[in-house]
Design a protein around this motif. Structure first.
Motif, PDB file in Angstrom:
ATOM      1  N   ARG A  75       0.814  -1.223   0.000  1.00  0.00           N
ATOM      2  CA  ARG A  75       0.000   0.000   0.000  1.00  0.00           C
ATOM      3  C   ARG A  75       0.846   1.270   0.000  1.00  0.00           C
ATOM      4  NH1 ARG A  75      -3.559   0.358   5.257  1.00  0.00           N
ATOM      5  NH2 ARG A  75      -3.446  -1.904   5.346  1.00  0.00           N
ATOM      6  N   ALA A  76       2.076   1.178   0.577  1.00  0.00           N
ATOM      7  CA  ALA A  76       2.895   2.381   0.704  1.00  0.00           C
ATOM      8  C   ALA A  76       4.341   1.991   0.943  1.00  0.00           C
ATOM      9  CB  ALA A  76       2.392   3.255   1.850  1.00  0.00           C
ATOM     10  N   VAL A  77       5.227   2.945   0.628  1.00  0.00           N
ATOM     11  CA  VAL A  77       6.667   2.771   0.851  1.00  0.00           C
ATOM     12  C   VAL A  77       7.181   3.974   1.643  1.00  0.00           C
ATOM     13  CG1 VAL A  77       8.937   2.433  -0.195  1.00  0.00           C
ATOM     14  CG2 VAL A  77       6.885   1.542  -1.352  1.00  0.00           C
ATOM     15  N   TYR A  78       7.810   3.703   2.776  1.00  0.00           N
ATOM     16  CA  TYR A  78       8.501   4.742   3.537  1.00  0.00           C
ATOM     17  C   TYR A  78       9.987   4.575   3.267  1.00  0.00           C
ATOM     18  CZ  TYR A  78       9.891   7.649   7.552  1.00  0.00           C
ATOM     19  OH  TYR A  78      10.437   8.615   8.355  1.00  0.00           O
ATOM     20  N   TRP A  79      10.521   5.424   2.392  1.00  0.00           N
ATOM     21  CA  TRP A  79      11.923   5.348   1.962  1.00  0.00           C
ATOM     22  C   TRP A  79      12.713   6.334   2.816  1.00  0.00           C
ATOM     23  CZ3 TRP A  79      13.850   2.053  -1.815  1.00  0.00           C
ATOM     24  CH2 TRP A  79      15.169   2.285  -2.228  1.00  0.00           C
ATOM     25  N   ARG A  80      13.391   5.808   3.835  1.00  0.00           N
ATOM     26  CA  ARG A  80      13.966   6.650   4.878  1.00  0.00           C
ATOM     27  C   ARG A  80      15.496   6.509   4.914  1.00  0.00           C
ATOM     28  NH1 ARG A  80      14.245  11.080   7.771  1.00  0.00           N
ATOM     29  NH2 ARG A  80      15.789  10.692   9.382  1.00  0.00           N
ATOM     30  N   ARG A  81      16.182   7.137   3.967  1.00  0.00           N
ATOM     31  CA  ARG A  81      17.645   7.215   3.953  1.00  0.00           C
ATOM     32  C   ARG A  81      18.320   5.857   4.112  1.00  0.00           C
ATOM     33  NH1 ARG A  81      18.483  12.443   7.891  1.00  0.00           N
ATOM     34  NH2 ARG A  81      20.669  12.053   7.485  1.00  0.00           N
ATOM     35  N   PRO A  82      17.957   4.867   3.301  1.00  0.00           N
ATOM     36  CA  PRO A  82      18.596   3.557   3.435  1.00  0.00           C
ATOM     37  C   PRO A  82      20.028   3.574   2.904  1.00  0.00           C
ATOM     38  CG  PRO A  82      17.198   3.563   1.503  1.00  0.00           C
ATOM     39  CD  PRO A  82      16.978   4.890   2.203  1.00  0.00           C
ATOM     40  N   GLY A  83      20.789   2.537   3.263  1.00  0.00           N
ATOM     41  CA  GLY A  83      22.110   2.363   2.690  1.00  0.00           C
ATOM     42  C   GLY A  83      22.012   1.838   1.269  1.00  0.00           C
ATOM     43  N   ARG A  84      23.129   1.841   0.579  1.00  0.00           N
ATOM     44  CA  ARG A  84      23.166   1.285  -0.771  1.00  0.00           C
ATOM     45  C   ARG A  84      23.387  -0.225  -0.695  1.00  0.00           C
ATOM     46  NH1 ARG A  84      26.367   3.455  -5.455  1.00  0.00           N
ATOM     47  NH2 ARG A  84      24.564   2.510  -6.485  1.00  0.00           N
ATOM     48  N   PRO A  85      22.911  -0.976  -1.696  1.00  0.00           N
ATOM     49  CA  PRO A  85      23.130  -2.425  -1.701  1.00  0.00           C
ATOM     50  C   PRO A  85      24.604  -2.777  -1.530  1.00  0.00           C
ATOM     51  CG  PRO A  85      21.573  -1.822  -3.414  1.00  0.00           C
ATOM     52  CD  PRO A  85      22.091  -0.534  -2.844  1.00  0.00           C
ATOM     53  N   VAL A  86      24.859  -3.833  -0.764  1.00  0.00           N
ATOM     54  CA  VAL A  86      26.222  -4.309  -0.515  1.00  0.00           C
ATOM     55  C   VAL A  86      26.432  -5.613  -1.282  1.00  0.00           C
ATOM     56  CG1 VAL A  86      27.856  -5.123   1.221  1.00  0.00           C
ATOM     57  CG2 VAL A  86      26.322  -3.211   1.748  1.00  0.00           C
ATOM     58  N   ILE A  87      27.429  -5.628  -2.121  1.00  0.00           N
ATOM     59  CA  ILE A  87      27.715  -6.784  -2.961  1.00  0.00           C
ATOM     60  C   ILE A  87      28.733  -7.675  -2.252  1.00  0.00           C
ATOM     61  CG2 ILE A  87      28.496  -7.521  -5.253  1.00  0.00           C
ATOM     62  CD1 ILE A  87      25.851  -5.857  -5.146  1.00  0.00           C
ATOM     63  N   ALA A  88      28.618  -8.979  -2.454  1.00  0.00           N
ATOM     64  CA  ALA A  88      29.508  -9.940  -1.808  1.00  0.00           C
ATOM     65  C   ALA A  88      30.969  -9.612  -2.111  1.00  0.00           C
ATOM     66  CB  ALA A  88      29.177 -11.352  -2.267  1.00  0.00           C
ATOM     67  N   ALA A  89      31.811  -9.782  -1.098  1.00  0.00           N
ATOM     68  CA  ALA A  89      33.224  -9.458  -1.234  1.00  0.00           C
ATOM     69  C   ALA A  89      33.916 -10.298  -2.302  1.00  0.00           C
ATOM     70  CB  ALA A  89      33.926  -9.659   0.105  1.00  0.00           C
ATOM     71  N   ALA A  90      33.341 -11.446  -2.628  1.00  0.00           N
ATOM     72  CA  ALA A  90      33.951 -12.317  -3.640  1.00  0.00           C
ATOM     73  C   ALA A  90      33.851 -11.743  -5.045  1.00  0.00           C
ATOM     74  CB  ALA A  90      33.296 -13.699  -3.600  1.00  0.00           C
ATOM     75  N   VAL A  91      32.991 -10.737  -5.231  1.00  0.00           N
ATOM     76  CA  VAL A  91      32.827 -10.123  -6.553  1.00  0.00           C
ATOM     77  C   VAL A  91      33.891  -9.037  -6.713  1.00  0.00           C
ATOM     78  CG1 VAL A  91      31.281  -8.872  -8.095  1.00  0.00           C
ATOM     79  CG2 VAL A  91      30.356 -10.601  -6.520  1.00  0.00           C
ATOM     80  N   PRO A  92      34.774  -9.139  -7.716  1.00  0.00           N
ATOM     81  CA  PRO A  92      35.845  -8.151  -7.868  1.00  0.00           C
ATOM     82  C   PRO A  92      35.376  -6.924  -8.642  1.00  0.00           C
ATOM     83  CG  PRO A  92      36.101  -9.849  -9.531  1.00  0.00           C
ATOM     84  CD  PRO A  92      34.909 -10.246  -8.699  1.00  0.00           C
ATOM     85  N   GLU A  93      36.125  -5.840  -8.506  1.00  0.00           N
ATOM     86  CA  GLU A  93      35.911  -4.673  -9.369  1.00  0.00           C
ATOM     87  C   GLU A  93      36.420  -4.987 -10.774  1.00  0.00           C
ATOM     88  OE1 GLU A  93      34.164  -2.222  -8.971  1.00  0.00           O
ATOM     89  OE2 GLU A  93      34.175  -1.480  -6.928  1.00  0.00           O
ATOM     90  N   PRO A  94      35.808  -4.407 -11.826  1.00  0.00           N
ATOM     91  CA  PRO A  94      34.777  -3.367 -11.778  1.00  0.00           C
ATOM     92  C   PRO A  94      33.362  -3.900 -11.594  1.00  0.00           C
ATOM     93  CG  PRO A  94      35.325  -3.796 -14.044  1.00  0.00           C
ATOM     94  CD  PRO A  94      36.242  -4.675 -13.221  1.00  0.00           C
TER      95      PRO A  94
END
Length: 326
Positions: A75-94
């Protein structure tokens, strides 16, 4: 699903007092809540949605391992300053950055496409509404008084502005946020008085945001939720707090004030201009009783206002998210 069983998504950091208070109010109204931080996606949160050409929106499941919600029922979304998604450390850059952007876009854009869902606030609108220089234009159009202001990297222009003001001058940041000092510390860039006699070529280093200093009888953190406005007063008892109350909380006395109807009407117009329903507005009230708009934080803090004054701000959030107020 009955209307009463439709859930509210609360997307916020785990340690967020405002989100805690809204969840408590929703619980008191028997509204089901699925609360999570976007930072747990995709490692601890599962999203599975699909869209068919004949459907009005996306359908599917959001599962945090303890509770699930069908997105078509939200019914509704309260978007309250969330963090950004965190990707598993096993995934390398880029690929880490790429995967984070993909996860971020998936959550936000799928939620934004939910048919009929209420938002506080939709981040797409929130980001635009956070731009300080544009806020002064919107506030003026809505009938609010604003300080005379100048943004420049030209020291001569800054000196000319100071002559026009012919009085105290402050400098503030164009963009909010904190300045990283090292890995463990951040510095808040506070509003501060400046001496035009000291203006030099250092002004050319970046954009500077100058304003006339407004005389203050007191300040107001005005919190707006849809059509409801709440005025929390801040009477400062030190020069440091008078310049920027965020720098000296020990010298602030809190109270409440009835928001004048013309200010309330202008604030509602300001929210409508940006397509948002919530804002934490900063005003000064001059010794002659004039209200002067400084800025609005569309994701600003307000729990401290309710805790110190008893103003029912969390209840107003819950009523809007539940769908019982416009």
């Amino acid at each position: 699903m009955t209307a009463a069983a439709r859930p509210v998504l609360v997307v916020a950091e785990q340690l967020d007092a405002s989100a805690d208070m809204v969840v408590d109010q929703l619980n008191q109204r028997d509204v089901p809540v699925l609360r999570f931080d976007a930072a747990v996606f995709p490692q601890q949160l599962t999203l599975t949605v699909g869209h068919a050409p004949t459907e009005p929106g996306w359908k599917g499941i959001l599962d945090d391992g303890r509770r699930t919600a069908r997105l078509e029922d939200v019914r509704a979304v309260y978007w309250r300053r969330p963090g950004r998604p965190v990707i598993a450390a096993a995934v390398p850059e880029p690929y880490t950055t790429w995967a984070q952007n993909q996860a971020d876009a998936a959550l936000l854009n799928v939620f934004a496409a939910l048919p009929g869902a209420r938002w506080i606030n939709n981040p797409h609108s929130d980001r635009v509404a956070a731009h300080k220089p544009q806020q002064l234009v919107a506030a003026t159009r809505c009938g609010l008084r604003v300080p005379r202001s100048l943004i420049t990297n030209d020291p001569d222009a800054a000196r000319d502005f100071a002559k026009q003001i012919n009085g105290p001058l402050i400098c503030k940041s164009v963009l909010g946020g904190r300045l990283p000092v090292d890995e463990d510390r951040e510095l808040m860039v506070a509003t501060h008085y400046v001496d035009p006699a000291a203006f030099d070529d250092g002004i050319r280093a970046t954009a500077h945001y100058f304003q006339e200093a407004i005389p203050k009888a007191y300040e107001v953190r005005l919190v707006a939720v849809a059509d409801k406005v709440f005025g929390g007063t801040l009477h400062t008892t030190s020069e440091k707090a008078r310049t920027d109350w965020r720098t000296d909380y020990e010298h602030i006395e809190y109270g409440t004030v009835d928001v004048p109807e013309d200010i309330a009407t202008a604030v509602r117009g300001f929210l409508a201009y940006y397509g948002i329903v919530f804002g934490s507005f900063d005003f000064a009230v001059t010794p002659t009783g004039d209200w002067v708009f400084f800025e609005n934080n569309p994701s600003g803090t307000w729990a401290w206002v309710e805790n110190r004054t008893g103003l029912p701000i969390a209840a107003a959030h819950a009523d809007y998210l539940r769908g019982t107020c416009e």
